[in-house]
Design a protein around this motif. Structure first.
Motif, PDB file in Angstrom:
ATOM      1  N   ARG A 116       0.822  -1.203   0.000  1.00  0.00           N
ATOM      2  CA  ARG A 116       0.000   0.000   0.000  1.00  0.00           C
ATOM      3  C   ARG A 116       0.859   1.257   0.000  1.00  0.00           C
ATOM      4  N   ILE A 117       2.009   1.205   0.662  1.00  0.00           N
ATOM      5  CA  ILE A 117       2.927   2.351   0.623  1.00  0.00           C
ATOM      6  C   ILE A 117       3.402   2.603  -0.803  1.00  0.00           C
ATOM      7  N   GLN A 118       3.742   1.528  -1.527  1.00  0.00           N
ATOM      8  CA  GLN A 118       4.206   1.679  -2.904  1.00  0.00           C
ATOM      9  C   GLN A 118       3.104   2.254  -3.790  1.00  0.00           C
ATOM     10  N   ASN A 119       1.868   1.764  -3.623  1.00  0.00           N
ATOM     11  CA  ASN A 119       0.748   2.302  -4.407  1.00  0.00           C
ATOM     12  C   ASN A 119       0.524   3.778  -4.111  1.00  0.00           C
ATOM     13  N   ALA A 120       0.613   4.130  -2.833  1.00  0.00           N
ATOM     14  CA  ALA A 120       0.403   5.525  -2.457  1.00  0.00           C
ATOM     15  C   ALA A 120       1.506   6.421  -3.003  1.00  0.00           C
ATOM     16  N   LEU A 121       2.752   5.966  -2.901  1.00  0.00           N
ATOM     17  CA  LEU A 121       3.872   6.775  -3.393  1.00  0.00           C
ATOM     18  C   LEU A 121       3.830   6.940  -4.908  1.00  0.00           C
ATOM     19  N   THR A 122       3.370   5.907  -5.614  1.00  0.00           N
ATOM     20  CA  THR A 122       3.222   6.018  -7.064  1.00  0.00           C
ATOM     21  C   THR A 122       2.221   7.107  -7.416  1.00  0.00           C
ATOM     22  N   TRP A 123       1.100   7.119  -6.698  1.00  0.00           N
ATOM     23  CA  TRP A 123       0.078   8.145  -6.958  1.00  0.00           C
ATOM     24  C   TRP A 123       0.602   9.524  -6.565  1.00  0.00           C
ATOM     25  N   LEU A 124       1.270   9.609  -5.404  1.00  0.00           N
ATOM     26  CA  LEU A 124       1.787  10.895  -4.939  1.00  0.00           C
ATOM     27  C   LEU A 124       2.860  11.453  -5.862  1.00  0.00           C
ATOM     28  N   SER A 125       3.541  10.588  -6.602  1.00  0.00           N
ATOM     29  CA  SER A 125       4.571  11.033  -7.542  1.00  0.00           C
ATOM     30  C   SER A 125       3.986  11.552  -8.841  1.00  0.00           C
ATOM     31  N   GLY A 126       2.702  11.292  -9.083  1.00  0.00           N
ATOM     32  CA  GLY A 126       2.063  11.723 -10.317  1.00  0.00           C
ATOM     33  C   GLY A 126       2.262  10.725 -11.425  1.00  0.00           C
ATOM     34  N   THR A 127       1.204  10.064 -11.831  1.00  0.00           N
ATOM     35  CA  THR A 127       1.341   9.040 -12.865  1.00  0.00           C
ATOM     36  C   THR A 127       0.161   9.094 -13.830  1.00  0.00           C
ATOM     37  N   LEU A 128       0.453   8.768 -15.084  1.00  0.00           N
ATOM     38  CA  LEU A 128      -0.583   8.680 -16.114  1.00  0.00           C
ATOM     39  C   LEU A 128      -0.767   7.251 -16.598  1.00  0.00           C
ATOM     40  N   ALA A 129      -0.091   6.319 -15.960  1.00  0.00           N
ATOM     41  CA  ALA A 129      -0.184   4.917 -16.373  1.00  0.00           C
ATOM     42  C   ALA A 129      -1.603   4.387 -16.140  1.00  0.00           C
TER      43      ALA A 129
END
Length: 326
Positions: A168-181
């Motif tokens: 869940r930390i990885q999912n949150a950090l991915t979103w917080l980093s900004g992603t268009l995937a």
């Protein structure tokens, strides 16, 4: 220089869109995209890849960049602060906190963009309520309120991250980093219209923002209601940024750097700054997404914009200092 910049931006944008639609692991390239645009005579698989996977991602990049670019331009003009960005009003912290909470409780995926939008709006409302005093919105109080709210919400966000498991930390950090995937039509279904409408509305504020660059007494003597303008610009930028966050997460440095570039090339007239900030923001985010997809192994686009924007911003500061010394 201004004419060359405008022409280059207008020409580069459709080229980047074609490149974005032609890139991917499926092997469907430019020829298929050309047939999709001209005749539509392509196979079902090609249509699904281009229309349902690549096209919404490209549009998401354009909407995100345009919204952040014009939001940064309006805020920097309204606050008379070249360091102002769309996330100054606590929007990033509010969105981040709500998203981290939703991810930590394993909420359904479709609730995350909604939570990001609500968090952004609630945080901005808190900032304006704290900054509002004696029927006026002072620039200093608005900036300090944004810093305070961001600090508090960021601390709460860190607590939730520390108590979440690794996935869940990885999912949150991915979103917080900004992603268009993985963006599809549902991600822009309810956000494209507010972004387009508010962008068009903001163009009508160009003359008022030009007056707002003067001190409060002078601008009010010229007929400008500075408090109403600050409140209206705050509402518009909050909605724009919240929609951008809802689409792609926290894409950094676009709203901060893009208006600087536009001012260097187009001057200080908001009649040019506003539309060109929206256009250049779209170009930069779409270009960063192409770089992330091709060369950086699907790195979040927000990290790419920060990696590019940070050195460029330092260069701008160095150049402006050199000009003042000379």
């Amino acid at each position: 220089m201004r004419k060359i910049f405008i022409i280059c931006s207008i020409v580069i944008l459709p080229i980047l869109v074609l490149i974005s639609l032609s890139l991917g692991e499926s092997g469907i390239g430019f020829y298929s995209v050309f047939k999709y645009i001209t005749s539509g005579n392509i196979s079902n698989i090609e249509h699904i890849v281009i229309n349902d996977i690549r096209l919404p991602r490209s549009l998401a990049a354009l909407l995100t960049g345009g919204a952040l670019g014009i939001s940064g331009a309006m805020l920097q003009g309204m606050l008379r602060n070249p360091l102002a960005s769309p996330f100054l009003l606590g929007i990033s912290s509010g969105a981040g906190l709500f998203v981290v909470i939703l991810i930590s409780i394993n909420a359904l995926a479709y609730l995350i963009p909604i939570g990001a939008w609500l968090g952004s709006v609630i945080a901005a409302i808190l900032v304006f309520l704290i900054a509002y005093e004696k029927r006026s919105l002072r620039i200093e109080r608005l900036v300090l309120s944004g810093v305070a709210i961001s600090s508090v919400l960021g601390s709460i966000q860190a607590v939730f991250l520390l108590r979440s498991d690794d996935t869940r930390i990885q999912n949150a950090l991915t979103w917080l980093s900004g992603t268009l995937a993985g963006r599809d039509w549902s991600d822009i279904k309810f956000t494209w219209l507010p972004i387009v409408l508010i962008t068009l509305i903001s163009f009508a504020l160009a003359k008022s923002l030009n007056l707002a660059l003067l001190d409060d007494d002078t601008s009010q003597s010229l007929g400008l209601s500075i408090n109403q303008l600050r409140l209206f610009v705050g509402i518009l930028t909050t909605i724009l940024t919240a929609c951008a966050v809802c689409i792609s997460g926290l894409v950094g440095f676009v709203g901060l750097v893009i208006p600087h570039i536009v001012r260097l090339l187009c001057g200080s007239d908001f009649i040019y700054i506003l539309p060109m900030s929206a256009l250049l923001g779209s170009v930069v985010v779409l270009g960063a997404d192409i770089v992330a997809r091709c060369y950086l192994g699907e790195l979040p686009v927000g990290l790419v914009t920060s990696l590019i924007g940070s050195p460029f911003f330092v260069y701008i500061l160095h150049k402006s200092r050199a000009n003042k010394l000379s």
